[in-house]
Design a protein around this motif. Sequence first.
Motif, PDB file in Angstrom:
ATOM      1  N   LEU A 240       0.885  -1.177   0.000  1.00 51.45           N
ATOM      2  CA  LEU A 240       0.000   0.000   0.000  1.00 51.45           C
ATOM      3  C   LEU A 240       0.914   1.215   0.000  1.00 51.45           C
ATOM      4  O   LEU A 240       1.362   1.664   1.053  1.00 51.45           O
ATOM      5  CB  LEU A 240      -0.909  -0.023   1.238  1.00 51.45           C
ATOM      6  CG  LEU A 240      -1.879  -1.205   1.296  1.00 51.45           C
ATOM      7  CD1 LEU A 240      -2.610  -1.259   2.635  1.00 51.45           C
ATOM      8  CD2 LEU A 240      -2.898  -1.145   0.161  1.00 51.45           C
ATOM      9  N   VAL A 241       1.213   1.703  -1.186  1.00 52.37           N
ATOM     10  CA  VAL A 241       2.319   2.647  -1.311  1.00 52.37           C
ATOM     11  C   VAL A 241       1.944   4.097  -0.992  1.00 52.37           C
ATOM     12  O   VAL A 241       2.823   4.924  -0.793  1.00 52.37           O
ATOM     13  CB  VAL A 241       2.961   2.556  -2.713  1.00 52.37           C
ATOM     14  CG1 VAL A 241       3.683   1.239  -2.890  1.00 52.37           C
ATOM     15  CG2 VAL A 241       1.920   2.724  -3.801  1.00 52.37           C
ATOM     16  N   CYS A 242       0.647   4.400  -0.958  1.00 50.78           N
ATOM     17  CA  CYS A 242       0.264   5.784  -0.643  1.00 50.78           C
ATOM     18  C   CYS A 242       0.501   6.054   0.841  1.00 50.78           C
ATOM     19  O   CYS A 242       0.136   5.234   1.697  1.00 50.78           O
ATOM     20  CB  CYS A 242      -1.198   6.032  -1.010  1.00 50.78           C
ATOM     21  SG  CYS A 242      -1.448   6.014  -2.787  1.00 50.78           S
ATOM     22  N   ASP A 243       1.113   7.182   1.145  1.00 50.32           N
ATOM     23  CA  ASP A 243       1.471   7.490   2.529  1.00 50.32           C
ATOM     24  C   ASP A 243       1.145   8.931   2.932  1.00 50.32           C
ATOM     25  O   ASP A 243       1.570   9.385   3.997  1.00 50.32           O
ATOM     26  CB  ASP A 243       2.962   7.209   2.761  1.00 50.32           C
ATOM     27  CG  ASP A 243       3.858   8.020   1.821  1.00 50.32           C
ATOM     28  OD1 ASP A 243       3.312   8.678   0.909  1.00 50.32           O
ATOM     29  OD2 ASP A 243       5.083   8.006   1.999  1.00 50.32           O
ATOM     30  N   ARG A 244       0.467   9.638   2.057  1.00 54.79           N
ATOM     31  CA  ARG A 244       0.115  11.035   2.359  1.00 54.79           C
ATOM     32  C   ARG A 244      -1.295  11.312   1.858  1.00 54.79           C
ATOM     33  O   ARG A 244      -1.786  10.624   0.950  1.00 54.79           O
ATOM     34  CB  ARG A 244       1.028  12.019   1.613  1.00 54.79           C
ATOM     35  CG  ARG A 244       2.481  11.963   1.961  1.00 54.79           C
ATOM     36  CD  ARG A 244       2.770  12.736   3.254  1.00 54.79           C
ATOM     37  NE  ARG A 244       4.202  12.910   3.439  1.00 54.79           N
ATOM     38  CZ  ARG A 244       5.017  11.957   3.882  1.00 54.79           C
ATOM     39  NH1 ARG A 244       4.541  10.759   4.172  1.00 54.79           N
ATOM     40  NH2 ARG A 244       6.308  12.201   4.033  1.00 54.79           N
ATOM     41  N   HIS A 277     -24.752  19.498   2.784  1.00 59.95           N
ATOM     42  CA  HIS A 277     -24.439  20.926   2.836  1.00 59.95           C
ATOM     43  C   HIS A 277     -23.084  21.273   2.229  1.00 59.95           C
ATOM     44  O   HIS A 277     -22.742  22.448   2.102  1.00 59.95           O
ATOM     45  CB  HIS A 277     -24.484  21.394   4.289  1.00 59.95           C
ATOM     46  CG  HIS A 277     -23.551  20.639   5.188  1.00 59.95           C
ATOM     47  ND1 HIS A 277     -23.470  19.267   5.206  1.00 59.95           N
ATOM     48  CD2 HIS A 277     -22.633  21.084   6.093  1.00 59.95           C
ATOM     49  CE1 HIS A 277     -22.567  18.901   6.094  1.00 59.95           C
ATOM     50  NE2 HIS A 277     -22.047  19.969   6.633  1.00 59.95           N
ATOM     51  N   ARG A 278     -22.272  20.264   1.909  1.00 61.39           N
ATOM     52  CA  ARG A 278     -20.950  20.538   1.344  1.00 61.39           C
ATOM     53  C   ARG A 278     -20.391  19.271   0.739  1.00 61.39           C
ATOM     54  O   ARG A 278     -21.014  18.209   0.807  1.00 61.39           O
ATOM     55  CB  ARG A 278     -19.996  21.063   2.430  1.00 61.39           C
ATOM     56  CG  ARG A 278     -19.765  20.066   3.554  1.00 61.39           C
ATOM     57  CD  ARG A 278     -18.569  20.474   4.404  1.00 61.39           C
ATOM     58  NE  ARG A 278     -18.507  19.746   5.668  1.00 61.39           N
ATOM     59  CZ  ARG A 278     -18.005  18.525   5.816  1.00 61.39           C
ATOM     60  NH1 ARG A 278     -17.585  17.838   4.773  1.00 61.39           N
ATOM     61  NH2 ARG A 278     -17.962  17.954   7.010  1.00 61.39           N
ATOM     62  N   GLN A 279     -19.191  19.399   0.178  1.00 60.21           N
ATOM     63  CA  GLN A 279     -18.537  18.224  -0.398  1.00 60.21           C
ATOM     64  C   GLN A 279     -17.163  18.055   0.247  1.00 60.21           C
ATOM     65  O   GLN A 279     -16.458  19.039   0.491  1.00 60.21           O
ATOM     66  CB  GLN A 279     -18.378  18.445  -1.899  1.00 60.21           C
ATOM     67  CG  GLN A 279     -17.680  17.308  -2.612  1.00 60.21           C
ATOM     68  CD  GLN A 279     -17.789  17.448  -4.126  1.00 60.21           C
ATOM     69  OE1 GLN A 279     -18.840  17.244  -4.719  1.00 60.21           O
ATOM     70  NE2 GLN A 279     -16.684  17.816  -4.751  1.00 60.21           N
ATOM     71  N   GLY A 280     -16.781  16.819   0.544  1.00 63.53           N
ATOM     72  CA  GLY A 280     -15.430  16.541   1.015  1.00 63.53           C
ATOM     73  C   GLY A 280     -14.579  16.162  -0.190  1.00 63.53           C
ATOM     74  O   GLY A 280     -15.038  15.444  -1.078  1.00 63.53           O
ATOM     75  N   ASN A 281     -13.341  16.684  -0.216  1.00 65.29           N
ATOM     76  CA  ASN A 281     -12.442  16.375  -1.332  1.00 65.29           C
ATOM     77  C   ASN A 281     -11.089  15.985  -0.761  1.00 65.29           C
ATOM     78  O   ASN A 281     -10.637  16.568   0.240  1.00 65.29           O
ATOM     79  CB  ASN A 281     -12.219  17.612  -2.216  1.00 65.29           C
ATOM     80  CG  ASN A 281     -13.518  18.302  -2.576  1.00 65.29           C
ATOM     81  OD1 ASN A 281     -14.205  17.881  -3.480  1.00 65.29           O
ATOM     82  ND2 ASN A 281     -13.884  19.350  -1.836  1.00 65.29           N
ATOM     83  N   GLY A 282     -10.439  15.044  -1.380  1.00 59.10           N
ATOM     84  CA  GLY A 282      -9.117  14.666  -0.877  1.00 59.10           C
ATOM     85  C   GLY A 282      -8.286  14.016  -1.947  1.00 59.10           C
ATOM     86  O   GLY A 282      -8.798  13.525  -2.957  1.00 59.10           O
ATOM     87  N   HIS A 283      -6.989  14.051  -1.723  1.00 57.81           N
ATOM     88  CA  HIS A 283      -6.042  13.423  -2.655  1.00 57.81           C
ATOM     89  C   HIS A 283      -5.114  12.543  -1.809  1.00 57.81           C
ATOM     90  O   HIS A 283      -4.422  13.038  -0.922  1.00 57.81           O
ATOM     91  CB  HIS A 283      -5.251  14.530  -3.365  1.00 57.81           C
ATOM     92  CG  HIS A 283      -4.404  14.036  -4.500  1.00 57.81           C
ATOM     93  ND1 HIS A 283      -3.765  14.871  -5.376  1.00 57.81           N
ATOM     94  CD2 HIS A 283      -4.081  12.778  -4.916  1.00 57.81           C
ATOM     95  CE1 HIS A 283      -3.099  14.171  -6.282  1.00 57.81           C
ATOM     96  NE2 HIS A 283      -3.269  12.893  -6.007  1.00 57.81           N
ATOM     97  N   VAL A 284      -5.151  11.252  -2.074  1.00 54.20           N
ATOM     98  CA  VAL A 284      -4.287  10.292  -1.375  1.00 54.20           C
ATOM     99  C   VAL A 284      -3.148   9.989  -2.340  1.00 54.20           C
ATOM    100  O   VAL A 284      -3.404   9.679  -3.510  1.00 54.20           O
ATOM    101  CB  VAL A 284      -5.074   8.999  -1.068  1.00 54.20           C
ATOM    102  CG1 VAL A 284      -4.202   7.982  -0.363  1.00 54.20           C
ATOM    103  CG2 VAL A 284      -6.308   9.309  -0.236  1.00 54.20           C
ATOM    104  N   TYR A 285      -1.904  10.090  -1.885  1.00 57.40           N
ATOM    105  CA  TYR A 285      -0.797   9.947  -2.851  1.00 57.40           C
ATOM    106  C   TYR A 285       0.443   9.362  -2.193  1.00 57.40           C
ATOM    107  O   TYR A 285       0.514   9.217  -0.969  1.00 57.40           O
ATOM    108  CB  TYR A 285      -0.500  11.303  -3.501  1.00 57.40           C
ATOM    109  CG  TYR A 285      -0.029  12.376  -2.528  1.00 57.40           C
ATOM    110  CD1 TYR A 285      -0.952  13.102  -1.752  1.00 57.40           C
ATOM    111  CD2 TYR A 285       1.322  12.668  -2.367  1.00 57.40           C
ATOM    112  CE1 TYR A 285      -0.531  14.076  -0.863  1.00 57.40           C
ATOM    113  CE2 TYR A 285       1.751  13.649  -1.473  1.00 57.40           C
ATOM    114  CZ  TYR A 285       0.824  14.350  -0.729  1.00 57.40           C
ATOM    115  OH  TYR A 285       1.224  15.305   0.157  1.00 57.40           O
ATOM    116  N   CYS A 286       1.392   9.047  -3.061  1.00 59.51           N
ATOM    117  CA  CYS A 286       2.641   8.455  -2.583  1.00 59.51           C
ATOM    118  C   CYS A 286       3.722   9.534  -2.640  1.00 59.51           C
ATOM    119  O   CYS A 286       4.010  10.073  -3.718  1.00 59.51           O
ATOM    120  CB  CYS A 286       2.994   7.270  -3.479  1.00 59.51           C
ATOM    121  SG  CYS A 286       4.621   6.605  -3.110  1.00 59.51           S
ATOM    122  N   SER A 287       4.319   9.827  -1.487  1.00 60.50           N
ATOM    123  CA  SER A 287       5.262  10.953  -1.405  1.00 60.50           C
ATOM    124  C   SER A 287       6.538  10.690  -2.215  1.00 60.50           C
ATOM    125  O   SER A 287       7.271  11.619  -2.529  1.00 60.50           O
ATOM    126  CB  SER A 287       5.607  11.244   0.050  1.00 60.50           C
ATOM    127  OG  SER A 287       6.150  10.093   0.647  1.00 60.50           O
TER     128      SER A 287
END
Length: 503
Positions: A240-244, A277-287
Amino acid sequence: MNKQIASIVIVGGGTAGWMTAAAVSKHFQSKNISVKLIESSQLGTIGVGEATIPTLRRFYAKLGLSDIEVIRATNATCKLGIEFKDWHSQGRSFIHPFGLYGQNANNIAFHHYWLKLRQQGDPTDIADYSLGVNLAKQNKFCLPSPKPSSSLEIFDWALHFDATAFANLMRNFSLANKVEVIDNKITQVDLNNNDGSIGSLQLENGETVSADLYIDCSGFKGLLIEGALQTGFEDWSEWLVCDRAVAIQSKSTCLPIVRTISQAKTAGWQWKIPLQHRQGNGHVYCSQYLSEDEATQSLLMDIEGELIGEPRHFSFVPGRRKQAWNKNCIAVGLAAGFLEPLESTSIALIETAIDKIILSFGSLSYGQKEINRFNEVTQLEYERVRDFIILHYKANQRHGFPLWDYCRQMPVPDKLENKMRLFKNKGILERYPWEIFGADSWLAIYTGFNYLPDVYDMNVNHTNEKTIKKNLDDVRNAISRMADSVPDHAEFLKKFCGYSPNF
Ligand SMILES: Cc1cc2nc3c(=O)[nH]c(=O)nc-3n(C[C@H](O)[C@H](O)[C@H](O)COP(=O)(O)OP(=O)(O)OC[C@H]3O[C@@H](n4cnc5c(N)ncnc54)[C@H](O)[C@@H]3O)c2cc1C
């Protein structure tokens, strides 16, 4: 020798802490057990974790809370599954629904009939045989029939909710059940000299708190389980290489959709979680492959609505605590481990930990037998979820991106390799004990990634081809008719959950 418990201290007031407090206080309601929860408003909570799977609904139903009550209290929307955009390859997408595909016949799983037709050139997507996918694609929602007349009607659903509002709901439930809350920072954890177990907790205000059992819900750091007991951590970052991650909320610009969006990116993936009432947004990535600035830019570029607040950054090591229960301390939530947000499994693992705590304390004592069993099952649950998530990376066809090339080529854990081989060679969907995801979830991912067997169950040939074709056409048409008759998700929210659009 068994240890008696008369007092429990829960450390941490995030989603894990308050869910644990609610369930444990209910379980021990009629017993003379004191339950305290220590949280630090100064430190706060992680404040993400807004997509769930259907097990959550079973969790709060056991507390006596209804779906509508929870949706209203947490500005939630309904979730029928996750849409994976660009995960197989750029421009392709599929939905992992919380539901079934088609209908088994003659004791043969549906997908074997579908595979047979497919191998003969029928291009119909397996998604067309799923009511869950049909509803999700069209943003329609109604409560599933409590008495389905056939398996075609079966689908399940979960919530996208405001995590802080959900923790508050759990908090109010716990306070009504006499949980005592202490808002203060723990500055020191003292161990007992005789056996090295947790002895007491020193607070910033000078007070000392002690208990017979400690439940560590202190988040990633694992203040008690790791900080004090040095239990050890199993690192799974080779798979599982994503760490950020970077996350930010935005104002809604359209009616809430009924699925989570997960879109593959150069070195990770981005989520969109619609709330009322809103949207959550995120980016999971590998540093290793993407900087914080690049990840943030990529995320912000994809958000349509006005931003709320500043981007928040997270760093994590995927893996699990070697023993979730060590001496007189049980870790729950991020303190016990974290894989990554894909497939929204973290809160589900909080639920399974709570279930096991309750099962372990049928009486007011515990011994090594309960500890060993808890740890064995926890390990299996985490490993099974880990393998399911790894499959999403392993099966990608996103050639030319270092992260995705690595994932496609990496060796995977043995159990996953066996599972994938069995499906590829025989079309069999094997389910191991303690798996959270059922056969149809695995089927959704295999087919979404076009990871298909070249064979099918030969018993399918006992039914003549015309009949198979007709049966599958009937299934598809029935599902399409059912989906047509269902109202829009937004209508459901307006009618039952007080939703009114704010854009
Ligand atoms: C980027 C990201 C996205 C995620 N998305 C999802 C998702 O969509 N679905 C999902 O199921 N899960 C998701 N998760 C996981 C989810 O956020 C957590 O499982 C959930 O919020 C539970 O967190 P927690 O309660 O264990 O920890 P926290 O929220 O960190 O709570 C820790 C608590 O401990 C207290 N504390 C810590 N130290 C001390 C101290 N010294 N003294 C007193 N109190 C202390 C803190 O104040 C806080 O109250 C995500 C996680 C990340 C990182």
